[in-house]
Design a protein around this motif. Sequence first.
Motif, PDB file in Angstrom:
ATOM      1  N   PRO A   1       0.890  -1.192   0.105  1.00 26.46           N
ATOM      2  CA  PRO A   1      -0.121  -0.006   0.149  1.00 26.46           C
ATOM      3  C   PRO A   1       0.950   1.195  -0.050  1.00 26.46           C
ATOM      4  O   PRO A   1       2.070   1.193   0.131  1.00 26.46           O
ATOM      5  CB  PRO A   1      -0.880   0.068   1.177  1.00 26.46           C
ATOM      6  CG  PRO A   1      -0.007  -1.057   2.241  1.00 26.46           C
ATOM      7  CD  PRO A   1       0.720  -1.938   1.475  1.00 26.46           C
ATOM      8  N   CYS A   2       0.222   2.478  -0.027  1.00 26.42           N
ATOM      9  CA  CYS A   2       0.824   3.770  -0.229  1.00 26.42           C
ATOM     10  C   CYS A   2       1.238   4.061   1.271  1.00 26.42           C
ATOM     11  O   CYS A   2       0.290   4.239   2.001  1.00 26.42           O
ATOM     12  CB  CYS A   2       0.010   4.689  -0.849  1.00 26.42           C
ATOM     13  SG  CYS A   2       0.802   6.289  -1.169  1.00 26.42           S
ATOM     14  N   LEU A   3       2.632   4.174   1.634  1.00 21.68           N
ATOM     15  CA  LEU A   3       3.263   4.462   2.667  1.00 21.68           C
ATOM     16  C   LEU A   3       4.263   5.414   2.616  1.00 21.68           C
ATOM     17  O   LEU A   3       4.928   5.526   1.591  1.00 21.68           O
ATOM     18  CB  LEU A   3       3.564   3.263   3.571  1.00 21.68           C
ATOM     19  CG  LEU A   3       2.452   1.904   3.792  1.00 21.68           C
ATOM     20  CD1 LEU A   3       3.104   0.667   4.070  1.00 21.68           C
ATOM     21  CD2 LEU A   3       1.685   2.607   4.975  1.00 21.68           C
ATOM     22  N   LEU A   4       4.552   5.901   3.869  1.00 19.50           N
ATOM     23  CA  LEU A   4       5.752   7.065   3.932  1.00 19.50           C
ATOM     24  C   LEU A   4       6.988   6.170   4.010  1.00 19.50           C
ATOM     25  O   LEU A   4       6.843   4.786   4.612  1.00 19.50           O
ATOM     26  CB  LEU A   4       5.657   7.879   5.162  1.00 19.50           C
ATOM     27  CG  LEU A   4       4.659   8.876   5.339  1.00 19.50           C
ATOM     28  CD1 LEU A   4       4.571   9.559   6.469  1.00 19.50           C
ATOM     29  CD2 LEU A   4       4.917  10.003   3.934  1.00 19.50           C
ATOM     30  N   SER A   5       8.128   6.451   3.450  1.00 22.01           N
ATOM     31  CA  SER A   5       9.169   5.786   3.571  1.00 22.01           C
ATOM     32  C   SER A   5       9.711   5.624   4.918  1.00 22.01           C
ATOM     33  O   SER A   5       9.447   6.477   5.831  1.00 22.01           O
ATOM     34  CB  SER A   5      10.287   6.731   2.923  1.00 22.01           C
ATOM     35  OG  SER A   5       9.963   6.856   1.499  1.00 22.01           O
ATOM     36  N   GLY A   6      10.407   4.624   5.151  1.00 21.42           N
ATOM     37  CA  GLY A   6      10.935   4.305   6.781  1.00 21.42           C
ATOM     38  C   GLY A   6      10.401   2.860   7.189  1.00 21.42           C
ATOM     39  O   GLY A   6      10.080   2.106   6.174  1.00 21.42           O
ATOM     40  N   ASN A   7      10.777   2.499   8.332  1.00 17.04           N
ATOM     41  CA  ASN A   7      10.206   1.338   8.691  1.00 17.04           C
ATOM     42  C   ASN A   7       8.595   1.132   8.895  1.00 17.04           C
ATOM     43  O   ASN A   7       8.132   1.938   9.268  1.00 17.04           O
ATOM     44  CB  ASN A   7      10.989   0.856   9.970  1.00 17.04           C
ATOM     45  CG  ASN A   7      12.465   0.688  10.023  1.00 17.04           C
ATOM     46  OD1 ASN A   7      13.126   0.482   8.801  1.00 17.04           O
ATOM     47  ND2 ASN A   7      13.351   1.537  10.884  1.00 17.04           N
ATOM     48  N   ALA A   8       8.444  -0.101   8.937  1.00 19.64           N
ATOM     49  CA  ALA A   8       6.836  -0.462   9.024  1.00 19.64           C
ATOM     50  C   ALA A   8       6.609  -2.026   9.427  1.00 19.64           C
ATOM     51  O   ALA A   8       7.685  -2.744   9.388  1.00 19.64           O
ATOM     52  CB  ALA A   8       6.072   0.015   7.889  1.00 19.64           C
ATOM     53  N   GLN A   9       5.646  -2.108   9.941  1.00 17.35           N
ATOM     54  CA  GLN A   9       5.227  -3.622  10.366  1.00 17.35           C
ATOM     55  C   GLN A   9       4.483  -4.229   9.432  1.00 17.35           C
ATOM     56  O   GLN A   9       3.485  -3.589   8.908  1.00 17.35           O
ATOM     57  CB  GLN A   9       4.709  -3.736  11.977  1.00 17.35           C
ATOM     58  CG  GLN A   9       5.530  -3.191  12.966  1.00 17.35           C
ATOM     59  CD  GLN A   9       6.661  -3.927  13.262  1.00 17.35           C
ATOM     60  OE1 GLN A   9       6.504  -5.188  13.169  1.00 17.35           O
ATOM     61  NE2 GLN A   9       7.926  -3.450  13.533  1.00 17.35           N
ATOM     62  N   LEU A  10       4.813  -5.531   8.987  1.00 18.39           N
ATOM     63  CA  LEU A  10       4.094  -6.321   8.383  1.00 18.39           C
ATOM     64  C   LEU A  10       3.248  -7.596   9.119  1.00 18.39           C
ATOM     65  O   LEU A  10       4.065  -8.127   9.765  1.00 18.39           O
ATOM     66  CB  LEU A  10       4.730  -6.986   7.191  1.00 18.39           C
ATOM     67  CG  LEU A  10       3.950  -8.162   6.182  1.00 18.39           C
ATOM     68  CD1 LEU A  10       4.807  -8.069   5.037  1.00 18.39           C
ATOM     69  CD2 LEU A  10       3.845  -9.379   6.652  1.00 18.39           C
ATOM     70  N   HIS A  11       1.882  -7.422   9.090  1.00 23.37           N
ATOM     71  CA  HIS A  11       1.154  -8.336   9.720  1.00 23.37           C
ATOM     72  C   HIS A  11       0.324  -9.347   8.867  1.00 23.37           C
ATOM     73  O   HIS A  11      -0.277  -8.852   7.893  1.00 23.37           O
ATOM     74  CB  HIS A  11       0.079  -7.630  10.846  1.00 23.37           C
ATOM     75  CG  HIS A  11       0.792  -6.683  11.670  1.00 23.37           C
ATOM     76  ND1 HIS A  11       1.735  -6.985  12.577  1.00 23.37           N
ATOM     77  CD2 HIS A  11       0.705  -5.385  11.769  1.00 23.37           C
ATOM     78  CE1 HIS A  11       1.884  -6.075  13.560  1.00 23.37           C
ATOM     79  NE2 HIS A  11       1.353  -5.071  13.087  1.00 23.37           N
ATOM     80  N   ALA A  12       0.611 -10.569   9.270  1.00 23.44           N
ATOM     81  CA  ALA A  12      -0.113 -11.476   8.389  1.00 23.44           C
ATOM     82  C   ALA A  12      -0.968 -12.247   9.389  1.00 23.44           C
ATOM     83  O   ALA A  12      -0.389 -12.917  10.303  1.00 23.44           O
ATOM     84  CB  ALA A  12       0.674 -12.326   7.654  1.00 23.44           C
ATOM     85  N   THR A  13      -2.435 -12.108   9.266  1.00 25.08           N
ATOM     86  CA  THR A  13      -3.139 -13.029  10.067  1.00 25.08           C
ATOM     87  C   THR A  13      -3.815 -14.485   9.622  1.00 25.08           C
ATOM     88  O   THR A  13      -4.347 -14.395   8.494  1.00 25.08           O
ATOM     89  CB  THR A  13      -4.504 -12.325  10.602  1.00 25.08           C
ATOM     90  OG1 THR A  13      -4.066 -11.182  11.221  1.00 25.08           O
ATOM     91  CG2 THR A  13      -5.543 -13.126  11.447  1.00 25.08           C
ATOM     92  N   VAL A  14      -3.328 -15.536  10.003  1.00 23.76           N
ATOM     93  CA  VAL A  14      -3.453 -16.867   9.350  1.00 23.76           C
ATOM     94  C   VAL A  14      -3.985 -17.691  10.305  1.00 23.76           C
ATOM     95  O   VAL A  14      -3.509 -17.893  11.536  1.00 23.76           O
ATOM     96  CB  VAL A  14      -1.943 -17.582   8.880  1.00 23.76           C
ATOM     97  CG1 VAL A  14      -2.320 -18.807   8.092  1.00 23.76           C
ATOM     98  CG2 VAL A  14      -1.404 -16.691   8.026  1.00 23.76           C
ATOM     99  N   VAL A  15      -5.255 -18.278  10.128  1.00 23.30           N
ATOM    100  CA  VAL A  15      -6.287 -18.854  11.165  1.00 23.30           C
ATOM    101  C   VAL A  15      -6.297 -18.097  12.569  1.00 23.30           C
ATOM    102  O   VAL A  15      -6.575 -16.685  12.547  1.00 23.30           O
ATOM    103  CB  VAL A  15      -5.616 -20.475  11.559  1.00 23.30           C
ATOM    104  CG1 VAL A  15      -6.631 -21.060  12.210  1.00 23.30           C
ATOM    105  CG2 VAL A  15      -5.230 -21.246  10.248  1.00 23.30           C
ATOM    106  N   ASP A  16      -5.616 -18.535  13.570  1.00 24.85           N
ATOM    107  CA  ASP A  16      -5.465 -17.644  14.835  1.00 24.85           C
ATOM    108  C   ASP A  16      -4.182 -17.119  15.153  1.00 24.85           C
ATOM    109  O   ASP A  16      -4.021 -16.635  16.255  1.00 24.85           O
ATOM    110  CB  ASP A  16      -6.190 -18.522  15.744  1.00 24.85           C
ATOM    111  CG  ASP A  16      -7.478 -19.096  15.633  1.00 24.85           C
ATOM    112  OD1 ASP A  16      -8.444 -18.364  15.245  1.00 24.85           O
ATOM    113  OD2 ASP A  16      -7.808 -20.323  16.096  1.00 24.85           O
ATOM    114  N   SER A  17      -3.204 -17.181  14.206  1.00 24.48           N
ATOM    115  CA  SER A  17      -2.090 -16.640  14.341  1.00 24.48           C
ATOM    116  C   SER A  17      -1.519 -15.516  13.879  1.00 24.48           C
ATOM    117  O   SER A  17      -2.141 -15.165  12.918  1.00 24.48           O
ATOM    118  CB  SER A  17      -0.967 -17.737  13.618  1.00 24.48           C
ATOM    119  OG  SER A  17      -1.224 -18.950  14.237  1.00 24.48           O
ATOM    120  N   LEU A  18      -0.970 -14.583  14.509  1.00 21.05           N
ATOM    121  CA  LEU A  18      -0.650 -13.262  14.024  1.00 21.05           C
ATOM    122  C   LEU A  18       1.037 -13.297  13.703  1.00 21.05           C
ATOM    123  O   LEU A  18       1.745 -13.275  14.639  1.00 21.05           O
ATOM    124  CB  LEU A  18      -0.899 -11.945  15.002  1.00 21.05           C
ATOM    125  CG  LEU A  18      -0.703 -10.709  14.426  1.00 21.05           C
ATOM    126  CD1 LEU A  18      -1.178 -10.221  13.092  1.00 21.05           C
ATOM    127  CD2 LEU A  18      -0.883  -9.619  15.589  1.00 21.05           C
TER     128      LEU A  18
END
Length: 835
Positions: free
Chosen positions: A260-277
């Motif tokens: 997605p469109c984000l500012l430059s820098g560090n960011a967190q990627l979150h993937a929700t699979v079943v009940d796991s984050l």
Amino acid sequence: MQIPALFRSACVAAVMAVAVSACGGKDNAPVNVARIVVTPASPTVVVDESVVLEAQTLDASGNVLTGRPVVWQSESAIIATVTQTGLLTGVASGSVGITARSEGKEARVTVAVVAPPLASITFSALASPLRVGRSQQLGYALLNTKGQQITGIPLIFTSSNPLAVSVDATGFLTGVAVGSATIRAVSGAVNAEAIIEVLGQQSPRITTIEPAVLVPNETVLVRGMDLRDEVNRSTTIVEIGGLPAPLLSESDTLLRVQVPCLLSGNAQLHATVVDSLLTRQVVIATPSLVLGPGAVADLPVAGAHCRQLNPTPGASRYLIMGYNTATSPNTGGSFSITGNPGTAAAAQVAPAAPAPRFTLAQIRDENFVRDTAHLNFLERERVLYQTLRSAPRDRALTLRRIVPLPALGDIRPIFYTFSGGCGDTTRVIQGRAIRVGTRAIIWEDTANTVKSTADANLASYYERMGRQFDDEQYDVIRKYFGDPLRRDAETDADGRLSMVFSQRLNGTGAAAYVTSCDQRTRATAAGSNVGEYFYGAVPTTSSLNLNTTASPDGWFYFMGRTVIHEVKHIASISARFANNASFFEQSWLEEGTARHAEELWVRDYVHRVPWKGNTGFGTASDNGLYCDFHPADATCAAADPLHRPTYGMRRQFNEIREKLVAPWDWSPFGNASSQSGGVFYQTAWSLVRYAIDRYAASDSAFFQTLTGSNLTGVTNLEAAAGASLDDMLGGWGLALFADDYPGLGSMADVAIHFPTWNLRNIYTGLSNSPNWTARWPTPFPIEPSQLNYGVFQRNSPAIRGGGHAYYELSGTAPGPQLINIQATPTVRIKMLRLQ
């Protein structure tokens, strides 16, 4: 036993007499079929297979009779068929009667047609590994002896280790504990086995993310294990920097995700699979826009654009423009623009784009109807050109028709074809020669209500108009577009154009027109005047009133530049015919460049200003456009008694109003299906003026190339300019707003200038003029939709082909500003820093 000779002779004679009689002294009568026996008596046949049925014919004593014909018949051919040789073929499962008939007797057997039997059971792989506590259907396929897949056969399922894997009567598996079991399926003598392994609970994990640095709107590959719900098949949810990241595809080991469109820098990627984050830190590198005042950024490719504007000291201002590169005004496009997407204030949506300040009816001027009628004439000429091009060029015939120049006062019949075809000889004007000049003859219809012979003012205006053409306009056309008398030797060979002014044209709606009929011979067009003719409307009252063309002064004010406009069409027709071009020029470009004929004459002889002179509105005492818009000003009239009053550049800058007020809704490429009038005349003029100022070596070089070409429309324009339509439309759109924008000066990108005209000065002058401020109430007519730094969301209106939509982002940026743009395929985006 030996038969005596006497009896043998008698027997032979009897056989010869009656072939079917019996010897030995018995009855010699024929033997009939008494009954029929069919074997097998209860046949069974498999679908698509065959068996042979046999029928025995017997007499009353049970003796077999040979040579007796038998007719076979199936009671239902959709279940089984039978041939006349007894070949029985199964068609579909079921029961059917088969009948054999001979000599009035019949026998019937019942045939059972059965499906091919089950031959094998094949298991398919599990959709995903079976895990403890999870269930999954075991897939299988049943094949018959012909290798065809069948259904409806019950199977018996068993598990060798129900403590690890349980199975129900339908093959539904449940993982009980870690381990394995053999699952067996049985139907009669056919069986199959599969070993099923049970794994522990699902443990999603990410191993790598590629590439290492993520760019908005591009694709990132998330690799790992157990990356989707293997049982319920629900989609994995991915977010980056708190924003949803569209999932392009997924498997157990790979997720393809759009950043997605984000500012430059560090960011967190979150993937929700079943009940796991699942969480990983990623690095975002968003393309930055670094623009100084007057600089342009080009986003030419349709699709998604995410850009980051870094803050600068103090206030700043950017123009964001979308333009539609489609060449039909009926082809729409649009784009959306979002600022700082995904922040807490994202729900705040900017108001809709403002409606135009004036309705269409309010901003049409008195020339609207004339332009519509004139366009209809030109469209007719495009068709007539094809006829002209295919007509025989009988030079000898036309040279024999040369007519001497008329003397003043001579009257000659002149055909006019306002609505008839080239063969129409029923419409005739009795034209009186009132001026015979060096390049033009002026003819006045003797039926006009107001005539020059009785009106000194009108006579003076005719004289001035003739002088303008002879001394100025003819040379302008020849210099820039080519000689309008190029085919004179093939027509009337008089070295002059004929201008026919008739009140009969007043009722047509058009102020003037030309026709290619007149450049044909009488042999192919009986209604031709065989020459270069221009027809114009006339005043109908002797009273003076500059505000109406019904008066001589108002008529001269309007008609002076109309003459050169129409003669430009004659030059175009002549050039196309001389070059044997396949088609006449498209109407939008022909009309736009006819407006240039007006401009070139006005620049050279009325205003006397140079190409790229950045001429503005000015005053009555200089060479600006003031006098074009103030015909009654005494200073203007005294300064130029030959030309004034004249429309000059009034039409180019005034009747483009609709395009400037609603730039998304008007195209240079002609009227859209819901539009009419001549807005596109001025819009096309403006686009071509930009192309010349930006790309051409000179006006004459450009127009000589354009007029002398066999190309048409956009292709012709691109070839003459040596630039793509994309570049011309985009640069023109910026220049319409930013030409001479305050504070930019010479530092501005060359793409945003109209070097010949100072647009901001012209429209400011109109706004300040008491005569024009009601029509031009703001200093500049293009008013972009306003955006403030921070969070915003806006959808552009529908943009017609060749149209533009403008947004202005301004203020003091508190920090980096994200701009995310989504555009439809034909829409391009340009950004210009204004401050």
